[in-house]
Design an enzyme around this catalytic site. Structure first.
Site, PDB file in Angstrom:
ATOM      1  N   LYS A  74       0.865  -1.197   0.000  1.00 47.24           N
ATOM      2  CA  LYS A  74       0.000   0.000   0.000  1.00 47.24           C
ATOM      3  C   LYS A  74       0.885   1.225   0.000  1.00 47.24           C
ATOM      4  O   LYS A  74       2.010   1.174   0.496  1.00 47.24           O
ATOM      5  CB  LYS A  74      -0.878   0.020   1.258  1.00 47.24           C
ATOM      6  CG  LYS A  74      -2.084   0.934   1.153  1.00 47.24           C
ATOM      7  CD  LYS A  74      -3.256   0.219   0.524  1.00 47.24           C
ATOM      8  CE  LYS A  74      -4.436   1.106   0.313  1.00 47.24           C
ATOM      9  NZ  LYS A  74      -5.644   0.320   0.001  1.00 47.24           N
ATOM     10  N   ASP A 131      -7.138   4.127  -4.517  1.00 46.45           N
ATOM     11  CA  ASP A 131      -7.730   4.063  -3.168  1.00 46.45           C
ATOM     12  C   ASP A 131      -8.300   5.463  -2.935  1.00 46.45           C
ATOM     13  O   ASP A 131      -8.580   6.183  -3.922  1.00 46.45           O
ATOM     14  CB  ASP A 131      -6.669   3.679  -2.127  1.00 46.45           C
ATOM     15  CG  ASP A 131      -7.284   3.298  -0.771  1.00 46.45           C
ATOM     16  OD1 ASP A 131      -7.828   2.195  -0.655  1.00 46.45           O
ATOM     17  OD2 ASP A 131      -7.248   4.123   0.173  1.00 46.45           O
TER      18      ASP A 131
HETATM   19  P1  NDP Z   1     -12.874   7.802  -2.781  1.00 47.74           P
HETATM   20  O1  NDP Z   1     -11.764   8.769  -2.708  1.00 47.74           O
HETATM   21  O2  NDP Z   1     -13.503   7.511  -4.078  1.00 47.74           O
HETATM   22  O3  NDP Z   1     -14.011   8.194  -1.755  1.00 47.74           O
HETATM   23  C1  NDP Z   1     -13.722   8.353  -0.404  1.00 47.74           C
HETATM   24  C2  NDP Z   1     -14.971   8.790   0.308  1.00 47.74           C
HETATM   25  O4  NDP Z   1     -14.744   8.726   1.717  1.00 47.74           O
HETATM   26  C3  NDP Z   1     -15.355  10.213  -0.014  1.00 47.74           C
HETATM   27  O5  NDP Z   1     -16.737  10.314   0.095  1.00 47.74           O
HETATM   28  C4  NDP Z   1     -14.636  10.987   1.088  1.00 47.74           C
HETATM   29  O6  NDP Z   1     -15.177  12.257   1.353  1.00 47.74           O
HETATM   30  C5  NDP Z   1     -14.865  10.049   2.252  1.00 47.74           C
HETATM   31  N1  NDP Z   1     -13.842  10.260   3.271  1.00 47.74           N
HETATM   32  C6  NDP Z   1     -12.509  10.204   3.095  1.00 47.74           C
HETATM   33  N2  NDP Z   1     -11.878  10.483   4.235  1.00 47.74           N
HETATM   34  C7  NDP Z   1     -12.843  10.739   5.133  1.00 47.74           C
HETATM   35  C8  NDP Z   1     -12.850  11.091   6.485  1.00 47.74           C
HETATM   36  N3  NDP Z   1     -11.694  11.231   7.163  1.00 47.74           N
HETATM   37  N4  NDP Z   1     -14.044  11.259   7.105  1.00 47.74           N
HETATM   38  C9  NDP Z   1     -15.204  11.102   6.429  1.00 47.74           C
HETATM   39  N5  NDP Z   1     -15.269  10.779   5.134  1.00 47.74           N
HETATM   40  C10 NDP Z   1     -14.114  10.590   4.503  1.00 47.74           C
HETATM   41  O7  NDP Z   1     -12.273   6.443  -2.141  1.00 47.74           O
HETATM   42  P2  NDP Z   1     -12.833   4.966  -2.267  1.00 47.74           P
HETATM   43  O8  NDP Z   1     -14.303   4.945  -2.379  1.00 47.74           O
HETATM   44  O9  NDP Z   1     -12.004   4.270  -3.274  1.00 47.74           O
HETATM   45  O10 NDP Z   1     -12.387   4.367  -0.855  1.00 47.74           O
HETATM   46  C11 NDP Z   1     -13.255   4.353   0.273  1.00 47.74           C
HETATM   47  C12 NDP Z   1     -12.792   3.298   1.248  1.00 47.74           C
HETATM   48  O11 NDP Z   1     -12.792   2.009   0.596  1.00 47.74           O
HETATM   49  C13 NDP Z   1     -11.382   3.466   1.779  1.00 47.74           C
HETATM   50  O12 NDP Z   1     -11.328   2.956   3.097  1.00 47.74           O
HETATM   51  C14 NDP Z   1     -10.550   2.560   0.878  1.00 47.74           C
HETATM   52  O13 NDP Z   1      -9.362   2.152   1.481  1.00 47.74           O
HETATM   53  C15 NDP Z   1     -11.518   1.400   0.715  1.00 47.74           C
HETATM   54  N6  NDP Z   1     -11.298   0.522  -0.428  1.00 47.74           N
HETATM   55  C16 NDP Z   1     -11.275   1.014  -1.710  1.00 47.74           C
HETATM   56  C17 NDP Z   1     -11.129   0.145  -2.760  1.00 47.74           C
HETATM   57  C18 NDP Z   1     -11.200   0.604  -4.172  1.00 47.74           C
HETATM   58  O14 NDP Z   1     -11.184  -0.260  -5.059  1.00 47.74           O
HETATM   59  N7  NDP Z   1     -11.296   1.892  -4.455  1.00 47.74           N
HETATM   60  C19 NDP Z   1     -10.917  -1.298  -2.563  1.00 47.74           C
HETATM   61  C20 NDP Z   1     -11.045  -1.713  -1.187  1.00 47.74           C
HETATM   62  C21 NDP Z   1     -11.218  -0.819  -0.181  1.00 47.74           C
HETATM   63  P3  NDP Z   1     -14.385  13.586   0.876  1.00 47.74           P
HETATM   64  O15 NDP Z   1     -14.556  13.599  -0.606  1.00 47.74           O
HETATM   65  O16 NDP Z   1     -15.062  14.675   1.595  1.00 47.74           O
HETATM   66  O17 NDP Z   1     -12.952  13.392   1.292  1.00 47.74           O
HETATM   67  O1  2IT Z   2      -7.862  -1.546  -0.405  1.00 44.82           O
HETATM   68  C1  2IT Z   2      -7.877  -2.097  -1.528  1.00 44.82           C
HETATM   69  O2  2IT Z   2      -8.066  -3.307  -1.640  1.00 44.82           O
HETATM   70  C2  2IT Z   2      -7.716  -1.256  -2.715  1.00 44.82           C
HETATM   71  N1  2IT Z   2      -7.629  -0.040  -2.584  1.00 44.82           N
HETATM   72  C3  2IT Z   2      -7.639  -1.877  -4.066  1.00 44.82           C
HETATM   73  C4  2IT Z   2      -6.265  -2.420  -4.332  1.00 44.82           C
HETATM   74  C5  2IT Z   2      -6.019  -2.909  -5.729  1.00 44.82           C
HETATM   75  O3  2IT Z   2      -4.849  -3.250  -5.967  1.00 44.82           O
HETATM   76  O4  2IT Z   2      -6.930  -2.975  -6.550  1.00 44.82           O
END
Ligand code: NDP
Ligand code: 2IT
Length: 449
Positions: A130, A170
């Protein structure tokens, strides 16, 4: 006198905290895993003698670097870049990049540690890593984001490669950022390879990768409900976040006729009693992915409530899907959800529920899908993107969605196999043990290193 499990855990954690001071996220993630693994290995000397858990709590390496770039006013800006290469025991390091103002080595250590177990659960040959930067996208122009990404990749490129380490998106890293990063890598090494996943379709991306994490978290929820002969139809879901994971969790919930009444960002949450429909979801996607606006604009447009600075867990629901960030669901929130009748939680975000919240869900027999299992669909389709890149082929949408569906079901079944406790299933324990075994056996095979 043999040690009790509690004593073993306390001793293990004491050493870990001493070696890794001031890294509470890492302590939290390790505690949750060690709590499952120490009892599991208590009667398995092969793992204990080889000190597998001790070795797994020390990343292979951590890379920290300076990232300089020029903003639109011509000022020189300096950020910090990170990559934690946690374990390549079962495949190249694999895991996302996060761009967010509030990051640290401890945060990336927790995320990389979790990723190793998650990637093992997918059944695909991927190790765990990561990384990211304290670069914040808020207020940045497109050109600034481009210059930052190019500078970030100029250093990262020497540490990654399609058989070495394959980053992805992410928080704060979506299609736009991955494109800039990939373009710079390609230019630096003069090779077109699958070095990043989550790429756009024109240059080696995979169908269904965008949807995969959110869809996968709902597939896992469905599999948990099926065990209890229940379903999604007509029931109420509270979702947090409004980014990639939240958007596609909402979409899959709608496909299954659940009613989704909340979404959030870092400014607060919206409560929409009418529930999302296709039009409202399209509005949210446009708002967040194109306009890059704030969630209160949703409430203003559709005439519903906006709760500044709060999280959605006070809203009565059958299912909670935290899809924003770590520790966004506290023990207090868990109590509120339980007393409002919530029956299942599926974690789309990484480690969104505090440890005490998980305990409360378990005590109340709420079905609880931990992040390393529930959100593994994203990295699983990243793994499928790597396969397609290696073969120089692209699979059809239906094929990919079916593969994702099957992978999520297999993860569910592995968690069940290792987590069944009489009438209930401890998915946390199941995910930790199932994820551990494959990595541990590979490490045993390699000998001491
Ligand atoms: P995005 O950047 O697309 O969206 C993040 C969202 O979370 C936004 O709505 C953001 O709001 C909000 N957010 C971020 N930080 C905070 C905070 N401190 N307090 C409240 N809201 C917050 O990210 P993803 O949707 O990709 O990721 C979301 C979660 O999913 C993370 O934990 C990530 O690690 C996890 N994840 C993502 C994967 C992926 O494929 N993308 C895979 C597996 C897990 P704002 O815009 O206001 O910052
Ligand atoms: O937390 C996660 O699993 C991710 N942000 C996706 C990682 C990836 O390599 O697709």
């Amino acid at each position: 006198m043999p040690h009790s499990n509690d004593q073993r855990l306390a001793d293990f954690m004491q050493g870990l905290v001493l070696r890794n001071p001031d890294e509470p996220y890492f302590h939290q993630a390790v505690y949750e895993v060690a709590n499952s693994i120490l009892p599991f290995i208590a009667d398995k000397p092969k793992y204990r003698k080889a000190r597998i858990l001790e070795r797994l709590t020390e990343p292979d390496r951590i890379i920290v670097f300076r990232v300089c770039w020029e903003d639109d006013q011509g000022n020189i800006q300096t950020n910090r870049g990170f990559r934690v290469q946690h374990s390549n025991a079962i495949g190249p390091y694999k895991g996302g990049l996060r761009f967010h103002h509030d990051v640290s080595i401890g945060l990336f250590k927790f995320l990389a540690f979790e990723q190793t177990f998650k990637n093992s659960l997918t059944g695909l040959p991927m190790g765990g890593g990561k990384g990211g930067s304290n670069f914040s996208l808020q207020g940045k122009s497109d050109r600034e984001v481009m210059r930052f990404c190019q500078s970030f990749m100029t250093e990262l490129a020497r540490h990654i490669g399609p058989d070495t380490d394959v980053p992805a998106g992410d928080i704060g890293v979506g299609a736009r950022e991955v494109s800039y990063l990939f373009g710079q890598y390609k230019r630096l090494v003069n090779q077109f390879t699958g070095v990043l996943t989550g790429k756009s379709l024109e240059f080696g991306g995979s169908l269904v990768r965008t949807e995969a994490t959110g869809y996968g978290a709902v597939y896992f929820l469905q599999d948990m409900l099926t065990v209890k002969k229940q379903g999604l139809d007509g029931r109420i879901a509270a979702v947090s976040g409004s980014g990639n994971v939240a958007q596609y969790a909402i979409e899959k919930l709608l496909h299954n006729n659940a009613k989704v009444v909340t979404a959030s960002d870092s400014s607060g949450f919206i409560y929409d009693p009418h529930g999302f429909d296709t039009e409202r979801l399209e509005f949210l996607k446009e708002l967040k992915n194109v306009k890059r606006g704030r969630i209160n604009e949703y409430a203003e447009t559709f005439g519903c409530e906006f709760h500044p600075g709060q999280r959605p867990w006070q809203v009565p629901c059958d299912f909670a899907l935290p899809c924003a960030t770590q520790n966004e669901l506290s023990a207090e929130d868990a109590k509120t959800l339980i007393s409002n009748g919530c029956i299942a939680v599926s974690e789309g975000a990484n480690m969104p529920t505090e440890l005490a919240g998980i305990d409360l869900f378990h005590e109340a027999n709420v079905m609880f899908a931990p992040s390393k299992a529930a959100n593994a669909g994203g990295v699983a389709v990243s793994g499928l993107e790597m396969s397609q890149n290696s073969m120089r082929q692209s699979w059809e949408r239906d094929e990919l969605d079916q593969r994702l569906r099957k992978i999520m079901q297999k993860i569910h079944d592995k968690c069940r196999e290792h987590g069944e406790n009489g009438v209930t299933i401890d998915y946390v324990k199941g995910a930790n043990i199932a994820g551990f075994i494959k990595v541990a056996d590979a490490m045993l095979a390699y000998g001491v290193m």
